[in-house]
Design an enzyme around this catalytic site. Structure first.
Site, PDB file in Angstrom:
ATOM      1  N   LYS A 271       0.841  -1.194   0.000  1.00 19.97           N
ATOM      2  CA  LYS A 271       0.000   0.000   0.000  1.00 19.97           C
ATOM      3  C   LYS A 271       0.881   1.251   0.000  1.00 19.97           C
ATOM      4  O   LYS A 271       2.068   1.181   0.337  1.00 19.97           O
ATOM      5  CB  LYS A 271      -0.868   0.016   1.265  1.00 19.97           C
ATOM      6  N   ARG A 345     -10.306 -11.559   1.673  1.00 25.57           N
ATOM      7  CA  ARG A 345     -11.179 -12.595   1.121  1.00 25.57           C
ATOM      8  C   ARG A 345     -10.574 -13.982   1.290  1.00 25.57           C
ATOM      9  O   ARG A 345     -11.293 -14.968   1.407  1.00 25.57           O
ATOM     10  CB  ARG A 345     -11.485 -12.271  -0.348  1.00 25.57           C
TER      11      ARG A 345
HETATM   12  N1  BES Z   1      -8.088  -3.737   4.106  1.00 27.81           N
HETATM   13  C1  BES Z   1      -8.259  -3.339   2.769  1.00 27.81           C
HETATM   14  C2  BES Z   1      -9.562  -2.592   2.523  1.00 27.81           C
HETATM   15  C3  BES Z   1      -9.723  -1.258   3.215  1.00 27.81           C
HETATM   16  C4  BES Z   1      -9.449  -0.086   2.556  1.00 27.81           C
HETATM   17  C5  BES Z   1     -10.218  -1.192   4.502  1.00 27.81           C
HETATM   18  C6  BES Z   1      -9.623   1.131   3.170  1.00 27.81           C
HETATM   19  C7  BES Z   1     -10.396   0.038   5.122  1.00 27.81           C
HETATM   20  C8  BES Z   1     -10.112   1.196   4.455  1.00 27.81           C
HETATM   21  C9  BES Z   1      -8.259  -4.562   1.854  1.00 27.81           C
HETATM   22  O1  BES Z   1      -7.506  -5.635   2.283  1.00 27.81           O
HETATM   23  C10 BES Z   1      -7.689  -4.119   0.540  1.00 27.81           C
HETATM   24  O2  BES Z   1      -6.574  -3.696   0.529  1.00 27.81           O
HETATM   25  N2  BES Z   1      -8.476  -4.221  -0.523  1.00 27.81           N
HETATM   26  C11 BES Z   1      -8.043  -3.824  -1.813  1.00 27.81           C
HETATM   27  C12 BES Z   1      -8.514  -4.865  -2.800  1.00 27.81           C
HETATM   28  C13 BES Z   1      -7.904  -4.716  -4.170  1.00 27.81           C
HETATM   29  C14 BES Z   1      -6.440  -5.061  -4.122  1.00 27.81           C
HETATM   30  C15 BES Z   1      -8.628  -5.631  -5.118  1.00 27.81           C
HETATM   31  C16 BES Z   1      -8.666  -2.473  -2.122  1.00 27.81           C
HETATM   32  O3  BES Z   1      -9.790  -2.220  -1.702  1.00 27.81           O
HETATM   33  O4  BES Z   1      -8.005  -1.660  -2.748  1.00 27.81           O
HETATM   34 ZN    ZN Z   2      -5.449  -5.516   1.728  1.00 23.48          ZN
END
Ligand code: BES
Ligand code: ZN
Ligand code: ZN
Length: 488
Positions: A271, A345
């Site tokens: 991230k 997931r």
């Molecule tokens: N934990 C994150 C989602 C999230 C984002 C929670 C902002 C709280 C605030 C999750 O694991 C994630 O990173 N999801 C990705 C999925 C993508 C890689 C398909 C996302 O939402 O960008």
């Molecule tokens: Zn994530």
């Protein structure tokens, strides 16, 4: 914080302040009239002028001849449209003000609620809302706050006594569950590595007499839980699954499932610095499920509930899982990893399989699963996805009862199509479009035909504002799960 019932008129409450609600329209309720006379008519002189009584407005008024020297007159807004959620929010704002004013022993009056808000529901909203508003997380601060030490539900009508005691019991249990969830979520990630989070949940379960079993990495390996193991491999702290059970008699078991990422760095698909800021809260689903189980067990609710918390840390260590890895999940499904940041997931899928093996009647999962749901719905409503209208309606009704808002989102065959992999049975992501539905569709694969609801709480789990809940974890979802369990 102690929650009590005080039987008697507001003037008989001995403490630092009495919170009394006032609507912006219509006559004063009898307790508000009492406060008006104890304040020498100040309330009626100010109402509609300097004090408009908008929802959450607070007017401190000195009292003479009462057990408490001060009233916090609480604006409730208009009578029309006033319900449980408004009552809870207003009470929380009043308690926040009491905290700022360093008032120690506070009473709150909940009588005179307009239809359709039932008297006991109004009392629960007042007490629970106040407890939630007075919450603070100062474990790591040398200077501790001085907010309310006790909140008493003031009940001046003898015929309301039974309801007051019932409301006190329910609100106390739910407040404890919400506080547990918020404490866990607010805990910094170095202090809640998977082992530490497991230990904290175990300690709660032990204190409550709640049945608890931990499946550690060794056992997960033996079982073949390839999803959660892969996600946890980049971390120095091994993953685990915690199983909590409340057996309230006969009937089918209901399953609860929570995503428990103690920190989500994104893994090798790292991230950004900004994107990582709140990722200690990526275990909010698991925290909400744990808090709900605590409350359900305290209340000794009828019905059987089994909760699975999938706990791991998503890091970038030398053995971290990679994009393009193919995993064999606990269910046997093979998954091609397309993005290591789509880890939630994967841990949900293995947790889901554990519930499937228990032959639960229905499954409700909570997860901070996607950034896409935050964009779609913002931070006041969570996404609700389901393969079963009846279960979806039951959870939506529980949310309504809890004053927690959801919005039903679609699951479409096109998303299933997008998750096809050339290498494995499915892949873990399918492109950015409809990201929340895409993630839900992946989880759906593991839910199969079992009635299932997925609540994507990524937008609602924490807040940076300082509204009725203050800064940080909200505990969103705890009350919904308790209300679902409470339904007759
Ligand atoms: N934990 C994150 C989602 C999230 C984002 C929670 C902002 C709280 C605030 C999750 O694991 C994630 O990173 N999801 C990705 C999925 C993508 C890689 C398909 C996302 O939402 O960008
Ligand atoms: Zn994530
Ligand atoms: Zn995550």
């Amino acid at each position: 914080m102690e929650l009590n019932v005080h039987l008697g008129k507001p003037a008989t409450f001995e403490g630092d302040a009495v919170i009394v609600g006032v609507f912006s329209d219509g006559d004063l309720t009898p307790p508000a009239e009492a406060i008006d006379s104890l304040s020498g008519g100040a309330l009626s002189r100010l109402r509609g002028g300097a004090f408009r009584a908008a929802l959450g407005d607070v007017l401190p008024l000195p009292l003479t001849g009462a057990g408490a020297p001060l009233a916090l007159v609480l604006g409730l807004g208009a009578r029309a449209g006033f319900g449980y959620a408004q009552a809870k929010k207003a009470a929380a704002l009043a308690a926040r003000r009491a905290q700022k004013m360093r008032l120690g022993r506070v009473g709150i009056v909940a009588s005179g609620a307009p239809d359709p808000l039932a008297p006991q529901d109004a009392m629960e909203a007042a007490l629970l809302g106040a407890a939630i508003g007075a919450y603070r997380f100062d474990r790591y601060q040398q200077e501790k706050g001085e907010g309310p030490t006790s909140i008493s539900l003031i009940c001046g009508r003898p015929e309301g006594e039974g309801a007051a005691h019932a409301a006190h019991k329910s609100a106390s249990a739910i407040a404890a569950g919400v506080a547990t969830a918020r404490d866990l979520i607010n805990t910094p990630p170095n202090e809640k590595t998977p082992e530490k989070l497991v230990a904290a949940v175990l300690a709660m379960a032990e204190a409550e007499g709640l049945d608890c079993r931990v499946i550690d990495r060794q056992e997960l390996t033996k079982m073949g839980a390839g999803g959660i193991l892969a996600v946890g491999r980049g971390s120095a702290h091994p993953p685990a699954i915690v199983v909590l059970r409340h057996d309230g008699g006969e009937g089918p078991w209901h399953g609860y499932l929570g995503k428990g990422m103690t920190f989500d760095s994104g893994g090798l698909d790292l991230k950004t610095a900004g994107g990582m800021l709140w990722m200690k809260s990526d275990m909010s689903g698991a925290a909400a499920v744990a808090g709900a189980m605590q409350a359900i067990h305290r209340l000794q609710l009828a019905g059987r509930f089994i909760a699975v918390l999938s706990i791991a840390e998503n890091m970038t260590g030398a053995d971290a899982y990679r994009p393009s890895d193919v995993l064999k999940m606990l269910s046997g499904t093979t998954v091609e990893v397309s993005n290591t940041d789509a880890e939630g997931r994967l841990v949900l899928a293995d947790g889901m399989e554990i519930l499937q093996r228990e032959k639960v009647a229905d499954i409700t999962d909570l997860a901070t699963l996607t950034g896409a749901i935050v964009i779609a719905l913002g931070s006041h409503r969570a996404g609700l996805f389901s393969n079963d209208d009846r279960h979806a309606e039951a959870i939506a009704a529980a949310g309504e009862r809890a004053g927690e808002r959801y919005w039903r989102m679609p699951l479409d065959p096109e998303h299933k199509e997008a998750l096809k992999s050339p290498t494995a049975d499915i892949k873990s992501t399918g492109g950015r479009e409809g990201g929340a539905s895409m993630a839900a569709e992946f989880v759906h694969h593991f839910a199969g035909d079992t009635p299932w609801v997925h609540l994507d709480i990524a937008g609602t789990a924490f807040t940076e504002e300082s509204g009725s809940l203050g800064h940080g974890a909200t505990g969103f979802g705890v009350e919904t799960l308790v209300r679902f369990a409470q339904r007759g």
